[in-house]
Motif scaffolding. Structure first.
Motif, short mmCIF file in Angstrom:
data_model
loop_
_atom_site.label_atom_id
_atom_site.label_comp_id
_atom_site.label_asym_id
_atom_site.label_seq_id
_atom_site.Cartn_x
_atom_site.Cartn_y
_atom_site.Cartn_z
N ASP A 187 18.84 10.21 4.39
CA ASP A 187 17.66 9.34 4.50
C ASP A 187 16.44 10.10 5.02
O ASP A 187 15.32 9.89 4.57
CB ASP A 187 17.95 8.13 5.41
N GLN A 188 16.66 10.99 5.99
CA GLN A 188 15.55 11.81 6.49
C GLN A 188 15.01 12.70 5.37
O GLN A 188 13.79 12.86 5.22
CB GLN A 188 16.00 12.67 7.68
N ALA A 189 15.92 13.26 4.58
CA ALA A 189 15.50 14.14 3.48
C ALA A 189 14.71 13.35 2.44
O ALA A 189 13.72 13.85 1.89
CB ALA A 189 16.72 14.80 2.85
N LEU A 190 15.11 12.11 2.20
CA LEU A 190 14.41 11.26 1.22
C LEU A 190 12.94 11.08 1.63
O LEU A 190 12.02 11.30 0.83
CB LEU A 190 15.13 9.90 1.15
N VAL A 191 12.72 10.67 2.87
CA VAL A 191 11.34 10.40 3.32
C VAL A 191 10.57 11.71 3.47
O VAL A 191 9.40 11.82 3.08
CB VAL A 191 11.35 9.60 4.65
N TYR A 192 11.23 12.74 4.01
CA TYR A 192 10.55 14.03 4.20
C TYR A 192 10.08 14.59 2.86
O TYR A 192 8.93 15.02 2.72
CB TYR A 192 11.49 15.02 4.90
N ASN A 193 10.97 14.59 1.87
CA ASN A 193 10.60 15.16 0.58
C ASN A 193 9.52 14.34 -0.13
O ASN A 193 8.70 14.88 -0.87
CB ASN A 193 11.83 15.31 -0.32
N ALA A 194 9.49 13.03 0.13
CA ALA A 194 8.42 12.20 -0.43
C ALA A 194 7.06 12.65 0.11
O ALA A 194 6.09 12.83 -0.63
CB ALA A 194 8.67 10.73 -0.06
N VAL A 195 7.02 12.86 1.44
CA VAL A 195 5.75 13.24 2.07
C VAL A 195 5.38 14.68 1.71
O VAL A 195 4.21 14.99 1.45
CB VAL A 195 5.84 13.05 3.61
N LEU A 196 6.39 15.55 1.64
CA LEU A 196 6.10 16.95 1.27
C LEU A 196 5.55 17.02 -0.16
O LEU A 196 4.60 17.77 -0.43
CB LEU A 196 7.38 17.79 1.39
#
Ligand code: GLY
Ligand code: MN
Ligand code: MN
Length: 398
Positions: free
Chosen positions: A210-219
């Motif tokens: 879940d952290q990777a999902l949101v992080y990659n969206a913002v990146l």
């Protein structure tokens, strides 16, 4: 300069003479304030152009609060004009000279190195203020800076959804826990110029799905905007690009349903990113020049109204690119019940993120003749962040 009594030297040290001040500041002439009326009368100037003090007040451009007027004895004998200078001086500050850019690149480098040092040291159990302490120590001792330009934001877990956490009343005082993200928004000050960088990373050193999902969206939003920036591009269009990118990723991750364009139209982007995409950077962190006469006015739509400028990009501007995605109860609870917004939210899935906090990724970017370039040098991809947190060198060996 003020004429100080000799006793002042006991408390503050040597009082500079006008000649010393003139040499230090490289100006044409220096006089004491009590001579000002006589000197100006001698020049027979038809009118004095005054501006509110541009310094030091980091927020005057956004607070809208009146600035104190310039005052000296005898000022009532002159014709005063207060409107002309401000837009001209502000415009000068929007465009950076090669020398200013050299200083700002250095400030970004010093801040980047301090961010990397924090990334290496963070683990569950560390207090937010301990991260702040290490950041400032590295910035001062290695970077040679004498300030950070604004109070660093060390926001762990749910605190990351508080946009200016760390300031008065919210003092970086929480202990980090395993399974959380830490959002570090911390800058630098060098020769008064600001850096303003945000990194977000997991306290344990590895991202959950879940952290990777949101992080990659913002990146993807951050990188997509920087790639699209060039002279002629409207800044509000970059905010919409960031929103589309983030909403598409949340849709793919099962948090949203429906058409991305319909979400943008309904201003759902402002629920997840309630701040503007970025601001001019320079002598102030939120620098002047965003809404000057002759340039687009502040947009009215939700989210876009928070932009600190709606200008068209030009070569030599320095602007932050800081998309974010936050799970703020204060915004989500009303949105669930909102006819326009609620239909896009998969409530059960979104509620799983209620204590998630948020992710922001902030770069300081200079607009070039045909594109844009980030002056920051910090680990950004998930692989880079995890490697540095596990002890890998940064920058990676060539
Ligand atoms: N650190 C304040 C900002 O990013 O605008
Ligand atoms: Mn920032
Ligand atoms: Mn910023």
């Amino acid at each position: 300069m003020p004429r100080l009594p000799a006793s002042y030297a006991v408390w503050m040290g040597h009082i500079p003479t006008p000649a010393e001040a003139q040499a230090k500041y490289a100006v044409d002439e220096v006089r004491h304030v009590d001579e000002l009326a006589a000197v100006l009368a001698e020049l027979a100037a038809p009118c004095l152009h005054l501006t509110p003090l541009l310094f030091p007040n980091p927020c005057h451009a956004c607070s809208g609060l009146p600035m104190p007027p310039v005052m000296f004895e005898g000022i009532e004998n002159f014709t005063l004009e207060t409107q002309a200078l401000y837009p001209v001086l502000s415009e000068c500050r929007v465009f950076k000279s090669p020398l200013e850019l050299r200083i700002m690149r250095y400030a970004c480098r010093a801040a980047s190195e301090a961010h990397v040092e924090v990334m290496r040291a963070v683990q569950p159990g560390v207090w937010e203020f301990q991260g702040e302490s290490l950041y400032l120590h590295t910035l001062y001792s290695r970077g040679g800076c004498r300030g950070a330009h604004y109070t660093p934001i060390f926001a762990s877990g749910p605190n990351a959804a508080i946009l200016h956490y760390g300031h008065a009343g919210a003092p970086n005082s929480r202990q980090m826990r395993a399974g959380e993200l830490l959002l570090v928004d911390a800058g630098a000050e060098y020769y008064r110029y600001a850096a303003d960088i945000t990194c977000t990373f997991p306290t344990t050193g590895s991202f959950t799905p879940d952290q990777a999902l949101v992080y990659n969206a913002v990146l993807a939003a951050n990188r997509g905007v920087i790639a699209a920036m060039k002279p002629g591009v409207r800044w509000p269009d970059m905010q919409l690009l960031a929103e589309r990118t983030i909403l598409s990723a949340l849709l793919a991750g099962g948090l949203l349903r429906g058409e991305v364009e319909a979400m943008v139209e309904a201003r759902l982007g402002a629920v997840f990113m309630p701040h503007g995409l970025g601001h001019f950077l320079g002598l102030d962190t939120h620098d002047v020049g965003g809404y000057l006469p002759g340039h687009p006015e502040r947009p009215a739509a939700a989210g876009l109204a928070r932009l600190r400028t709606a200008r068209v990009l030009e070569e030599g501007m320095v602007i932050t690119v800081e998309p974010g995605c936050y799970f703020s109860r204060a915004l989500l609870e009303p949105a669930f019940g909102d006819e326009q917004l609620g239909r896009f939210l998969v409530e059960e899935r979104v509620r799983q993120f209620m204590d998630f906090g948020g992710v922001r990724i902030e770069d300081d970017v200079v607009v070039t003749a045909d594109g844009a370039e980030s002056m920051c040098d910090v680990p950004r991809s998930i692989e880079e962040v995890e490697a540095v947190m596990a002890g890998a060198p940064w920058p990676p060996p060539a």
